[in-house]
Scaffold this active site. Structure first.
Site, PDB file in Angstrom:
ATOM      1  N   GLY A  66      56.356 -38.565  56.353  1.00  0.00           N
ATOM      2  CA  GLY A  66      56.269 -37.111  56.338  1.00  0.00           C
ATOM      3  C   GLY A  66      55.346 -36.590  55.250  1.00  0.00           C
ATOM      4  O   GLY A  66      54.561 -35.662  55.487  1.00  0.00           O
ATOM      5  N   ASN A 103      64.929 -28.375  54.694  1.00  0.00           N
ATOM      6  CA  ASN A 103      65.669 -29.599  54.385  1.00  0.00           C
ATOM      7  C   ASN A 103      66.877 -29.364  53.472  1.00  0.00           C
ATOM      8  O   ASN A 103      67.772 -30.195  53.422  1.00  0.00           O
ATOM      9  CB  ASN A 103      64.737 -30.634  53.755  1.00  0.00           C
ATOM     10  CG  ASN A 103      63.888 -30.064  52.657  1.00  0.00           C
ATOM     11  OD1 ASN A 103      63.127 -29.110  52.883  1.00  0.00           O
ATOM     12  ND2 ASN A 103      64.004 -30.611  51.472  1.00  0.00           N
ATOM     13  N   GLN A 137      62.515 -32.303  59.445  1.00  0.00           N
ATOM     14  CA  GLN A 137      63.966 -32.165  59.641  1.00  0.00           C
ATOM     15  C   GLN A 137      64.313 -31.754  61.064  1.00  0.00           C
ATOM     16  O   GLN A 137      65.455 -31.912  61.493  1.00  0.00           O
ATOM     17  CB  GLN A 137      64.549 -31.120  58.676  1.00  0.00           C
ATOM     18  CG  GLN A 137      64.560 -31.545  57.223  1.00  0.00           C
ATOM     19  CD  GLN A 137      65.572 -32.640  56.926  1.00  0.00           C
ATOM     20  OE1 GLN A 137      66.575 -32.790  57.602  1.00  0.00           O
ATOM     21  NE2 GLN A 137      65.309 -33.418  55.892  1.00  0.00           N
ATOM     22  N   SER A 175      58.650 -37.688  60.577  1.00  0.00           N
ATOM     23  CA  SER A 175      58.899 -38.894  59.790  1.00  0.00           C
ATOM     24  C   SER A 175      60.043 -39.697  60.404  1.00  0.00           C
ATOM     25  O   SER A 175      61.122 -39.155  60.646  1.00  0.00           O
ATOM     26  CB  SER A 175      59.255 -38.489  58.355  1.00  0.00           C
ATOM     27  OG  SER A 175      59.581 -39.634  57.595  1.00  0.00           O
ATOM     28  N   HIS A 181      62.219 -41.951  59.391  1.00  0.00           N
ATOM     29  CA  HIS A 181      63.530 -42.222  58.770  1.00  0.00           C
ATOM     30  C   HIS A 181      64.464 -41.016  58.752  1.00  0.00           C
ATOM     31  O   HIS A 181      65.609 -41.133  58.323  1.00  0.00           O
ATOM     32  CB  HIS A 181      63.353 -42.799  57.363  1.00  0.00           C
ATOM     33  CG  HIS A 181      62.940 -41.828  56.305  1.00  0.00           C
ATOM     34  ND1 HIS A 181      63.822 -41.352  55.365  1.00  0.00           N
ATOM     35  CD2 HIS A 181      61.756 -41.244  56.032  1.00  0.00           C
ATOM     36  CE1 HIS A 181      63.175 -40.529  54.536  1.00  0.00           C
ATOM     37  NE2 HIS A 181      61.921 -40.458  54.924  1.00  0.00           N
ATOM     38  N   CYS A 187      67.976 -32.162  39.294  1.00  0.00           N
ATOM     39  CA  CYS A 187      68.185 -33.092  38.173  1.00  0.00           C
ATOM     40  C   CYS A 187      67.562 -34.449  38.460  1.00  0.00           C
ATOM     41  O   CYS A 187      67.083 -35.126  37.560  1.00  0.00           O
ATOM     42  CB  CYS A 187      69.671 -33.282  37.920  1.00  0.00           C
ATOM     43  SG  CYS A 187      70.436 -31.812  37.248  1.00  0.00           S
TER      44      CYS A 187
HETATM   45  C1  LIG Z   1      61.900 -35.896  53.999  1.00  0.00           C
HETATM   46  C2  LIG Z   1      60.962 -34.735  54.188  1.00  0.00           C
HETATM   47  C3  LIG Z   1      59.585 -34.862  53.963  1.00  0.00           C
HETATM   48  C4  LIG Z   1      58.976 -36.147  53.433  1.00  0.00           C
HETATM   49  O1  LIG Z   1      59.016 -37.169  54.365  1.00  0.00           O
HETATM   50  P1  LIG Z   1      58.849 -38.702  53.873  1.00  0.00           P
HETATM   51  O2  LIG Z   1      58.752 -39.476  55.133  1.00  0.00           O
HETATM   52  O3  LIG Z   1      60.084 -39.020  53.090  1.00  0.00           O
HETATM   53  O4  LIG Z   1      57.600 -38.762  53.057  1.00  0.00           O
HETATM   54  C5  LIG Z   1      58.777 -33.768  54.191  1.00  0.00           C
HETATM   55  N1  LIG Z   1      59.294 -32.604  54.621  1.00  0.00           N
HETATM   56  C6  LIG Z   1      60.609 -32.433  54.867  1.00  0.00           C
HETATM   57  C7  LIG Z   1      61.102 -31.125  55.371  1.00  0.00           C
HETATM   58  C8  LIG Z   1      61.481 -33.491  54.646  1.00  0.00           C
HETATM   59  O5  LIG Z   1      62.785 -33.315  54.857  1.00  0.00           O
END
Ligand SMILES: *Cc1c(COP(=O)(O)O)cnc(C)c1O
Length: 397
Positions: free
Chosen positions: A78, A159, A187, A207, A209, A333
């Site tokens: 992502g 997110n 998301q 993305s 994962h 944090c």
């Molecule tokens: C997790 C996330 C990303 C980053 O994606 P990665 O694959 O972890 O680099 C970007 N934008 C949003 C909204 C995300 O939740």
């Protein structure tokens, strides 16, 4: 409360990452060992790898209703997709203008990229504010468009607080005004229906994962005919748009994951909305002085974000972890600062309230028993932390 042996661990941090679905792992396995060729090689090994990549490209294209599979270009996740969409669009259009519109609540992969363009490359960026629910309107986007605007980037779903944006309306505005529209849908993919054609989306980040696929692999949808400067230079992979030997098992896994997510989207969403609402109302019934962050209904099916008055989100997280519950807090944090999240501040939460925030995000595998366990274990922890903070406050008098 100690986590005893009988207490089941509960993972409610699916916005951070998800477990790979077993079907995904199964689909990936042959591509580590038997089918390991470099997709650029002309021999049989290479051709087999290439075939698998093209099958995954079709799976991703289908899930987004892309016009042709070639509109999908694989990346390393992502963050890369967001960087590429924004830098690529900005550089390829810089003779037309140097103004970008985004929102105050984007992921840092978008925000920090925009800030870099401002600092290093003379771009001007408008960061649109959001309302108390975290929404930005298409009218606000339209009002911010100038003759030199080259790109609008608005996330499909947030997110942290889960709020959904009016992506289709924003797409219509951008198309009518001749401005490129990028959406960070990391998301949203697999969680809500997306259609790049009907929604007039030019660029879309996703993305693997985040929808029960593997980590370190993603894609950027690039509408056909759109010229985008490269981010990663090198070999001629991905038709010259993105260099680097393809992550073959990752791409295969992501293809399978998006296919599964699309097949199960309605069923998963209905179940998660029911569980999410049980979680939210259950906590609010059991714990006083709690507020729900994000839009009450226009939110991701899996997102619950709550602020608990008088306590620190970090302390709550640690205690929940001891009780076998994995969540996430609204303060940053983890990034080494004590600043509360830019998203919670943007929806108008005072620092003290933002600091007491907790995000619980469900997955395709979350059950009613998991929700029951949270409703059991969380209220006494909040009560305990509040009693301690009240004691500290009275000691200071
Ligand atoms: C997790 C996330 C990303 C980053 O994606 P990665 O694959 O972890 O680099 C970007 N934008 C949003 C909204 C995300 O939740």
């Amino acid at each position: 409360m100690e986590l005893n042996q009988r207490m089941k661990r509960i993972y409610l941090d699916n916005a951070a990452t998800t477990a790979c679905a077993p079907e995904v792992v199964e689909a990936m396995l042959p591509y580590f060992t038997e089918v390991f060729g470099n997709a650029s090689s002309i021999h049989a090994y290479g051709r087999e790898a290439k075939r698998a990549i093209e099958a995954a490209r079709r799976q991703v294209a289908r899930a987004l209703n892309a016009a042709i599979p070639q509109e999908i270009i694989f990346t390393a996740g992502g963050s890369e997709s967001d960087n590429w969409a924004i830098k690529g669009a900005a550089f390829s259009r810089k003779e037309k203008g140097r103004h970008i519109i985004t929102t105050a609540i984007e992921h840092h992969a978008v925000l920090h990229t925009c800030q870099w363009l401002e600092k290093q490359c003379g771009f001007e960026v408008t960061y649109l504010p959001v309302d108390a629910d975290g929404k930005v309107s298409a009218a606000a986007v339209e009002k911010a468009i100038r003759p030199d605007t080259v790109l609008v980037s608005v996330m499909a779903a947030n997110n942290e607080i889960g709020t959904l944006q009016p992506i289709a309306e924003i797409g219509t505005v951008c198309r009518a005004r001749g401005v490129l529209f990028h959406t960070d849908a990391v998301q949203a993919v697999g969680a809500i229906p997306l259609d790049v054609q009907a929604m007039n989306i030019d660029l879309l980040s996703l993305s693997g994962h985040k929808f029960h696929g593997p980590k370190g692999v993603g894609a950027l949808y690039v509408r056909k005919g759109l010229k985008l400067d490269n981010l990663i230079h090198g070999g001629a992979q991905e038709r010259g748009f993105r260099a680097g030997t393809e992550n073959l098992p990752g791409i295969v896994g992501m293809g399978r994951a998006i296919e599964l997510a699309a097949e199960r989207l309605t069923e998963n969403a209905q179940r998660m909305i029911r569980l999410r609402d049980r979680l939210i109302t259950g906590i609010m019934e059991r714990v006083p002085e709690v507020r729900l962050n994000g839009h009450p209904t226009d939110r991701l099916p899996n997102n619950c974000n709550l602020s608990f008055k008088y306590i620190e989100g970090e302390a709550l997280l640690l205690r929940l972890d001891l009780a076998g519950i994995a969540g996430s807090s609204g303060s940053a944090c983890t990034s080494g600062t004590l600043d509360p999240s830019h998203v919670l501040l943007a929806i108008g939460l005072p620092h003290a309230i933002a600091h007491g925030s907790l995000r619980l995000t469900l997955g395709a595998d979350t059950t009613d028993e998991d929700i029951d366990a949270v409703l059991d274990r969380l209220p006494p922890i909040v009560q305990d932390l509040r009693a301690m903070s009240a004691m500290n406050a009275s000691n200071m008098l």
